[in-house]
Design a protein around this motif. Structure first.
Motif, PDB file in Angstrom:
ATOM      1  N   ALA A 309       0.831  -1.209   0.000  1.00 39.00           N
ATOM      2  CA  ALA A 309       0.000   0.000   0.000  1.00 39.00           C
ATOM      3  C   ALA A 309       0.864   1.257   0.000  1.00 39.00           C
ATOM      4  N   TRP A 310       1.895   1.282   0.877  1.00 41.60           N
ATOM      5  CA  TRP A 310       2.745   2.462   0.946  1.00 41.60           C
ATOM      6  C   TRP A 310       3.627   2.598  -0.290  1.00 41.60           C
ATOM      7  N   LEU A 311       4.042   1.475  -0.873  1.00 35.99           N
ATOM      8  CA  LEU A 311       4.799   1.534  -2.127  1.00 35.99           C
ATOM      9  C   LEU A 311       3.985   2.204  -3.222  1.00 35.99           C
ATOM     10  N   ILE A 312       2.714   1.834  -3.318  1.00 37.34           N
ATOM     11  CA  ILE A 312       1.851   2.406  -4.353  1.00 37.34           C
ATOM     12  C   ILE A 312       1.559   3.872  -4.067  1.00 37.34           C
ATOM     13  N   ILE A 313       1.290   4.206  -2.807  1.00 41.60           N
ATOM     14  CA  ILE A 313       0.990   5.598  -2.442  1.00 41.60           C
ATOM     15  C   ILE A 313       2.166   6.513  -2.771  1.00 41.60           C
ATOM     16  N   PHE A 314       3.344   6.135  -2.304  1.00 42.05           N
ATOM     17  CA  PHE A 314       4.509   6.974  -2.573  1.00 42.05           C
ATOM     18  C   PHE A 314       4.929   6.910  -4.042  1.00 42.05           C
ATOM     19  N   GLY A 315       4.640   5.774  -4.691  1.00 43.25           N
ATOM     20  CA  GLY A 315       4.910   5.684  -6.128  1.00 43.25           C
ATOM     21  C   GLY A 315       4.030   6.633  -6.918  1.00 43.25           C
ATOM     22  N   LEU A 316       2.769   6.746  -6.528  1.00 44.43           N
ATOM     23  CA  LEU A 316       1.846   7.682  -7.172  1.00 44.43           C
ATOM     24  C   LEU A 316       2.293   9.128  -6.958  1.00 44.43           C
ATOM     25  N   LEU A 317       2.654   9.451  -5.706  1.00 45.23           N
ATOM     26  CA  LEU A 317       3.124  10.810  -5.408  1.00 45.23           C
ATOM     27  C   LEU A 317       4.412  11.120  -6.163  1.00 45.23           C
ATOM     28  N   LEU A 318       5.289  10.139  -6.253  1.00 49.85           N
ATOM     29  CA  LEU A 318       6.554  10.324  -6.953  1.00 49.85           C
ATOM     30  C   LEU A 318       6.322  10.611  -8.432  1.00 49.85           C
ATOM     31  N   SER A 319       5.437   9.849  -9.061  1.00 54.11           N
ATOM     32  CA  SER A 319       5.116  10.068 -10.475  1.00 54.11           C
ATOM     33  C   SER A 319       4.474  11.438 -10.684  1.00 54.11           C
ATOM     34  N   TYR A 320       3.546  11.782  -9.804  1.00 50.71           N
ATOM     35  CA  TYR A 320       2.820  13.047  -9.922  1.00 50.71           C
ATOM     36  C   TYR A 320       3.764  14.244  -9.839  1.00 50.71           C
ATOM     37  N   PHE A 321       4.540  14.319  -8.769  1.00 48.35           N
ATOM     38  CA  PHE A 321       5.402  15.486  -8.566  1.00 48.35           C
ATOM     39  C   PHE A 321       6.619  15.485  -9.493  1.00 48.35           C
ATOM     40  N   MET A 322       7.151  14.297  -9.795  1.00 53.27           N
ATOM     41  CA  MET A 322       8.338  14.238 -10.647  1.00 53.27           C
ATOM     42  C   MET A 322       8.028  14.723 -12.053  1.00 53.27           C
ATOM     43  N   LEU A 323       6.875  14.327 -12.579  1.00 45.87           N
ATOM     44  CA  LEU A 323       6.532  14.752 -13.937  1.00 45.87           C
ATOM     45  C   LEU A 323       6.090  16.203 -13.977  1.00 45.87           C
ATOM     46  N   ALA A 324       5.499  16.696 -12.887  1.00 45.57           N
ATOM     47  CA  ALA A 324       5.210  18.130 -12.806  1.00 45.57           C
ATOM     48  C   ALA A 324       6.512  18.919 -12.809  1.00 45.57           C
ATOM     49  N   ALA A 325       7.519  18.407 -12.104  1.00 45.73           N
ATOM     50  CA  ALA A 325       8.829  19.063 -12.071  1.00 45.73           C
ATOM     51  C   ALA A 325       9.487  19.048 -13.443  1.00 45.73           C
ATOM     52  N   PHE A 326       9.372  17.934 -14.162  1.00 38.96           N
ATOM     53  CA  PHE A 326       9.971  17.868 -15.489  1.00 38.96           C
ATOM     54  C   PHE A 326       9.262  18.810 -16.459  1.00 38.96           C
ATOM     55  N   ALA A 327       7.943  18.930 -16.313  1.00 37.83           N
ATOM     56  CA  ALA A 327       7.211  19.885 -17.143  1.00 37.83           C
ATOM     57  C   ALA A 327       7.726  21.299 -16.893  1.00 37.83           C
ATOM     58  N   GLY A 328       7.940  21.622 -15.623  1.00 37.27           N
ATOM     59  CA  GLY A 328       8.486  22.925 -15.279  1.00 37.27           C
ATOM     60  C   GLY A 328       9.901  23.106 -15.794  1.00 37.27           C
ATOM     61  N   THR A 329      10.677  22.034 -15.820  1.00 39.04           N
ATOM     62  CA  THR A 329      12.061  22.090 -16.301  1.00 39.04           C
ATOM     63  C   THR A 329      12.124  22.495 -17.771  1.00 39.04           C
ATOM     64  N   TYR A 330      11.253  21.932 -18.585  1.00 37.73           N
ATOM     65  CA  TYR A 330      11.257  22.233 -20.020  1.00 37.73           C
ATOM     66  C   TYR A 330      10.921  23.693 -20.291  1.00 37.73           C
ATOM     67  N   ILE A 331       9.820  24.176 -19.739  1.00 39.10           N
ATOM     68  CA  ILE A 331       9.417  25.545 -20.035  1.00 39.10           C
ATOM     69  C   ILE A 331      10.376  26.536 -19.379  1.00 39.10           C
ATOM     70  N   PHE A 332      10.883  26.220 -18.190  1.00 35.58           N
ATOM     71  CA  PHE A 332      11.854  27.091 -17.530  1.00 35.58           C
ATOM     72  C   PHE A 332      13.115  27.232 -18.387  1.00 35.58           C
ATOM     73  N   THR A 333      13.588  26.116 -18.946  1.00 34.18           N
ATOM     74  CA  THR A 333      14.843  26.121 -19.705  1.00 34.18           C
ATOM     75  C   THR A 333      14.704  26.798 -21.061  1.00 34.18           C
ATOM     76  N   VAL A 334      13.686  26.438 -21.820  1.00 40.12           N
ATOM     77  CA  VAL A 334      13.597  26.908 -23.201  1.00 40.12           C
ATOM     78  C   VAL A 334      13.366  28.414 -23.284  1.00 40.12           C
ATOM     79  N   GLU A 335      12.821  29.020 -22.217  1.00 36.27           N
ATOM     80  CA  GLU A 335      12.588  30.460 -22.213  1.00 36.27           C
ATOM     81  C   GLU A 335      13.789  31.264 -21.726  1.00 36.27           C
ATOM     82  N   GLN A 336      14.849  30.611 -21.320  1.00 32.32           N
ATOM     83  CA  GLN A 336      16.018  31.329 -20.806  1.00 32.32           C
ATOM     84  C   GLN A 336      16.868  31.936 -21.921  1.00 32.32           C
ATOM     85  N   PHE A 337      16.686  31.482 -23.175  1.00 30.34           N
ATOM     86  CA  PHE A 337      17.597  31.855 -24.256  1.00 30.34           C
ATOM     87  C   PHE A 337      16.861  32.548 -25.402  1.00 30.34           C
ATOM     88  N   PRO A 338      17.546  33.446 -26.131  1.00 32.57           N
ATOM     89  CA  PRO A 338      16.942  34.127 -27.284  1.00 32.57           C
ATOM     90  C   PRO A 338      16.803  33.184 -28.476  1.00 32.57           C
TER      91      PRO A 338
END
Length: 405
Positions: A309-338
């Motif tokens: 149960a705890w493996l699945i709960i933390f696995g779900l949270l890990l997937s949720y926040f990790m992919l939100a972070a990666f989404a932020g990484t792409y837009i944060f990076t690509v807008e830094q340059f002309p």
């Protein structure tokens, strides 16, 4: 310019068409990465591979991605986003299809390098393309929607692996991945070059573009984005490529390991959708650092989880926040340059980050082989993520509402 289309010299291209044609490239990228994590479970048993060798298989792919990201980013600033996108997707498709016929670990290593070369090159070019083809007011949301195709690819990989690998074997899934990717090339031919790139007065050489991203006010941004990509890649690939194997080592059967991984993967899509809303409301930087911090905590929880149960709960949270972070990484990076050096800045940051994804599978495999314990292994992921969180928080530049040239 409306939210739903962009004007070219001869026709209007809908946002849905831009996102679909570009996004399917990312879907197949993610499909391959996710596929490999499941294939490694079966492959290691069939070819009697140790944890260390299994980690090296994943690392070879990341070396290819590192080279592909940097090279394609530079080429895209010189020759255009559209043409380089097509070449990277073609390389990926051919190498993936040939992987199904690999007779041993040696040829499999070579093919995985070329698969990585195509994958790594496609990611920064597609991101740059969508950003430069979007209205200023919704460019952040559009880029995150593009990256959401990554979550769909992970879901497809989990579904295909769950239903196909146990019955048909790992070779079939590589053929499944290669054939649709060829169709994406056909779709992509219909799209024009981006308006911003076509509007450039002068296109610099590859060397000058790289020199520009490390000069003046851009040097600090390059440093932050390079560290950010290293951290994100190390943590993501170190954890998710090993996720089915970790569950298998904990005593779950192959079918149950794939099934639990599939459940965890479902949390990726809402993670992207949340990020798509927050990057326009909160800002790129705040969305990114919040998701990074919560990803680190989720990794720590997963490493110390003792029950299913705890493996699945933390696995779900890990997937949720990790992919939100990666989404932020792409837009944060690509807008830094002309525009004149955008693909170069994006590509080299992503390419440097692949060093993290190259090291992580191997180091994780070595640590697991040394019986260090999952709590310690995932504690390392937590520590690496917190280092990135501190650097981006203190030195990162917010681009929400900034007119990108």
């Amino acid at each position: 310019m409306s939210d739903y289309s962009i004007r070219t010299s001869s026709k209007s291209i809908s946002a849905a068409r831009i996102l679909t044609s570009s996004g399917f490239g990312l879907l197949f990228d993610s499909f391959d990465v996710g596929l490999l994590s499941y294939v490694l479970v079966s492959l290691s048993k069939q070819w009697h591979l140790s944890h260390t060798v299994t980690g090296l298989v994943a690392s070879v792919s990341m070396i290819g991605m590192a080279v592909g990201s940097a090279l394609a980013g530079s080429l895209a600033d010189k020759f255009g986003r559209r043409s380089i996108f097509l070449w990277t997707l073609l390389i990926y498709s051919i190498a993936t299809g040939l992987s199904a016929f690999a007779s041993g670990i040696g040829i499999f290593f070579v093919l995985r390098f070329f698969v990585g070369l195509g994958l790594g090159g496609e990611l920064p070019v597609a991101t740059t393309y969508v950003l430069e083809s979007s209205p200023e007011t919704v460019r952040g949301r559009r880029v995150v929607y593009l990256e959401m195709f990554w979550a769909f690819g992970s879901l497809v990989a989990a579904l295909v692996s769950f239903f196909v690998i146990p019955s048909a074997g790992w070779r079939v899934v590589f053929l499944i991945g290669a054939i649709p990717a060829l169709y994406t090339i056909v779709l992509r031919f219909a799209l024009p070059e981006t308006p911003k790139y076509r509007g450039l007065q002068k296109r610099p050489s590859m060397g000058k573009a790289l020199k520009q991203v490390w000069s003046g006010g851009l040097a600090r941004r390059s440093m932050v984005t390079w560290i950010l990509w290293f951290v994100m890649n190390y943590v993501y690939y170190g954890m998710f490529l090993w996720l089915p194997s970790v569950l298998s080592d904990k005593g779950y059967s192959l079918v149950h390991s794939l099934g639990y991984s599939l459940v965890m993967t479902l949390a990726q899509v809402p993670g992207y959708l949340t990020a798509a809303w927050l990057v326009e409301k909160w800002g790129r930087k705040r969305t990114l650092v919040t998701a990074m911090f919560l990803s680190g905590l989720s990794a720590l929880g997963f490493g110390f989880a003792q029950t299913t149960a705890w493996l699945i709960i933390f696995g779900l949270l890990l997937s949720y926040f990790m992919l939100a972070a990666f989404a932020g990484t792409y837009i944060f990076t690509v807008e830094q340059f002309p525009t004149v050096a955008r693909a170069t800045g994006m590509g080299w940051a992503a390419g440097f980050g692949r060093i993290g994804s190259t090291l992580a599978p191997f180091i994780t495999g070595w640590l697991l082989g040394a019986h260090l314990g999952y709590g310690w292994v995932f504690g390392i992921f937590f520590a690496v993520m917190i280092v990135g969180f501190i650097i981006v928080t203190t030195l990162g530049y917010e681009t929400k509402g900034v007119d990108i040239k």
